[in-house]
Design an enzyme around this catalytic site. Sequence first.
Site, PDB file in Angstrom:
ATOM      1  N   HIS A  82       1.165  -0.982  -0.007  1.00  0.00           N
ATOM      2  CA  HIS A  82      -0.477   0.186  -0.199  1.00  0.00           C
ATOM      3  C   HIS A  82       0.528   1.337   0.074  1.00  0.00           C
ATOM      4  O   HIS A  82       1.865   1.552   0.700  1.00  0.00           O
ATOM      5  CB  HIS A  82      -1.086   0.078   1.279  1.00  0.00           C
ATOM      6  CG  HIS A  82      -1.703   1.422   1.573  1.00  0.00           C
ATOM      7  ND1 HIS A  82      -2.815   1.547   0.663  1.00  0.00           N
ATOM      8  CD2 HIS A  82      -1.682   2.131   2.283  1.00  0.00           C
ATOM      9  CE1 HIS A  82      -3.053   2.462   0.947  1.00  0.00           C
ATOM     10  NE2 HIS A  82      -2.205   3.707   1.265  1.00  0.00           N
ATOM     11  N   ASP A 161     -15.853   2.014   8.048  1.00  0.00           N
ATOM     12  CA  ASP A 161     -13.929   2.652   7.185  1.00  0.00           C
ATOM     13  C   ASP A 161     -14.845   4.377   6.725  1.00  0.00           C
ATOM     14  O   ASP A 161     -14.424   5.775   6.935  1.00  0.00           O
ATOM     15  CB  ASP A 161     -13.344   2.785   6.871  1.00  0.00           C
ATOM     16  CG  ASP A 161     -11.965   3.370   6.747  1.00  0.00           C
ATOM     17  OD1 ASP A 161     -12.096   4.138   6.809  1.00  0.00           O
ATOM     18  OD2 ASP A 161     -11.913   3.983   5.111  1.00  0.00           O
ATOM     19  N   ARG A 168     -15.548  12.432   9.379  1.00  0.00           N
ATOM     20  CA  ARG A 168     -13.517  13.289   9.745  1.00  0.00           C
ATOM     21  C   ARG A 168     -13.561  14.265   9.110  1.00  0.00           C
ATOM     22  O   ARG A 168     -13.215  15.538   8.974  1.00  0.00           O
ATOM     23  CB  ARG A 168     -12.712  11.553   9.537  1.00  0.00           C
ATOM     24  CG  ARG A 168     -12.457  11.041  10.687  1.00  0.00           C
ATOM     25  CD  ARG A 168     -12.138   9.948  10.086  1.00  0.00           C
ATOM     26  NE  ARG A 168     -10.459   9.904  10.552  1.00  0.00           N
ATOM     27  CZ  ARG A 168      -9.503   9.558   9.237  1.00  0.00           C
ATOM     28  NH1 ARG A 168     -10.174   7.926   9.040  1.00  0.00           N
ATOM     29  NH2 ARG A 168      -8.452  10.141   9.139  1.00  0.00           N
ATOM     30  N   SER A 183      -7.766   3.126   9.949  1.00  0.00           N
ATOM     31  CA  SER A 183      -8.379   3.852   8.104  1.00  0.00           C
ATOM     32  C   SER A 183      -7.907   2.904   7.684  1.00  0.00           C
ATOM     33  O   SER A 183      -8.391   1.923   7.015  1.00  0.00           O
ATOM     34  CB  SER A 183      -8.978   5.074   7.878  1.00  0.00           C
ATOM     35  OG  SER A 183      -9.132   4.511   6.750  1.00  0.00           O
ATOM     36  N   LYS A 187      -8.571  -1.179   5.413  1.00  0.00           N
ATOM     37  CA  LYS A 187      -9.075  -2.067   4.096  1.00  0.00           C
ATOM     38  C   LYS A 187      -8.052  -2.863   3.161  1.00  0.00           C
ATOM     39  O   LYS A 187      -8.026  -3.837   3.290  1.00  0.00           O
ATOM     40  CB  LYS A 187      -8.668  -0.484   3.148  1.00  0.00           C
ATOM     41  CG  LYS A 187      -9.826   0.491   3.764  1.00  0.00           C
ATOM     42  CD  LYS A 187      -9.864   1.396   2.530  1.00  0.00           C
ATOM     43  CE  LYS A 187      -9.064   2.530   3.672  1.00  0.00           C
ATOM     44  NZ  LYS A 187     -10.027   4.558   3.790  1.00  0.00           N
TER      45      LYS A 187
HETATM   46  N1  URA Z   1      -6.354   7.555   3.693  1.00  0.00           N
HETATM   47  C1  URA Z   1      -7.074   6.132   4.240  1.00  0.00           C
HETATM   48  O1  URA Z   1      -6.804   5.454   3.699  1.00  0.00           O
HETATM   49  N2  URA Z   1      -7.373   6.896   5.421  1.00  0.00           N
HETATM   50  C2  URA Z   1      -7.400   8.013   6.343  1.00  0.00           C
HETATM   51  O2  URA Z   1      -7.799   7.831   7.393  1.00  0.00           O
HETATM   52  C3  URA Z   1      -6.052   8.826   5.237  1.00  0.00           C
HETATM   53  C4  URA Z   1      -5.676   8.641   4.160  1.00  0.00           C
END
Ligand code: URA
Length: 434
Positions: A82, A161, A168, A183, A187
């Site tokens: 990632h 999320d 947020r 977050s 994923k």
């Molecule tokens: N990218 C994400 O997937 N989550 C965040 O909180 C910030 C950047």
Amino acid sequence: MRMYDIIEKKRDGNELTEEEIRFFVEGYTNNQIPDYQVSALLMAIYFQDMTETERALLTTAMVDSGDKIDLSGITGTKVDKHSTGGVGDTTTLVLAPLVASVGVPVAKMSGRGLGHTGGTIDKLESVPGFHTEITNDEFINLVNKNKVSVIGQTGNLTPADKKLYSLRDVTATVNSIPLIASSIMSKKIASGADAIVLDVKTGAGAFMKELHDAKELARAMVSIGKQVGRNTMAVISDMSQPLGFAIGNTLEVKEAIDTLKGKGPTDLTELCLVLGSQMVLLAGKATSMAEARSMLEENLENGKAFEHFKLFLSSQGGDAAVVDNPELMPKASKQIDVLAKQSGAVETMIADNIGTAAMMLGAGRATKESEIDLAAGIMLHKKVGDSVKAGEPLLTIHTNINDVDPVIALLENSIVIATHEVKAPKLIYETITE
Ligand code: URA
Ligand code: CA
């Protein structure tokens, strides 16, 4: 259990229990807790932080809020990579076939997304015929057979999320290490990875502009990964200037082809070797970074990585002939050089402005509905530290749009030429394995 008590507990700087964290994540996902209470909790987390244990519990609760991809049908340790995102980041296109060529299974779920250029799927679609609409069974079979496949996002992953991230966004709580780390990791974990390699960018073109913030985020994510049983490593890499020379979909595919032939830009090649070595190590195919690296270097030199890219593309309908003859890919009607106005050394190439310029040329999506021009983008001819003569091209823009003057003005303002010597920036600041 009452949401009020959870907010109060975090406001006062105390550690939340697993039950409390699950209560608010599940309650919010199911619309049983209102935005205003979750907003207050997010702000309390923003100021009071979370312990390493709380961060892992939050991640797991978000993973459990939706579907989880089952990759157990794939033999071997599935390692995912990632990147926190940058400009002209061509690493996935190179890494997927490169590490697959040494036997590491790469089961990549990827997106299109918003931004300076398209996502990995958009880039791959500049190869005629290539498609990612395949069934899960086909996906698993392809990874078992060829060690690599890329599929579009499927299932309802981490709905918690999605809701929390939107909230947020409007409550000034995006920029919080525990919230960002959980977050991103939720994923990756929901997508079925056994092990995770993270490329955390820092500099003008990155989400984390400051090195110390990037390090803190990387450490937070590595800690979450280890706590939830997913071995995780991270690299902190430079994104003050774009990575490699190409920014744009087709242009980046060509750059990936060059890199897989061992003739790519130095920075892109080096970053791919470092990230790739971590992937090979985590997959258990080597016992040291040095051993992993030499396996990858060998396959760049002997043509195996390049052949693997062709195998991967053709297995998903792509015309692999373009890999031998990239001229078959879409081309923009206009190619315009932007010239240096003075002699000297390139001092800055502001990555995010250059990314925005690429998007204005058509390479990326400003909104979800925008169409991408696969052929559009920017080819840099110089990088920070290079010397340049007045009148020499700094870069070439590739576009089909007519009004290029504002883009050229933005590019000219994003590149500074100094009359003194300039050192190239460091590419990799740190690798974090603990
Ligand atoms: N990218 C994400 O997937 N989550 C965040 O909180 C910030 C950047
Ligand atoms: Ca690039």
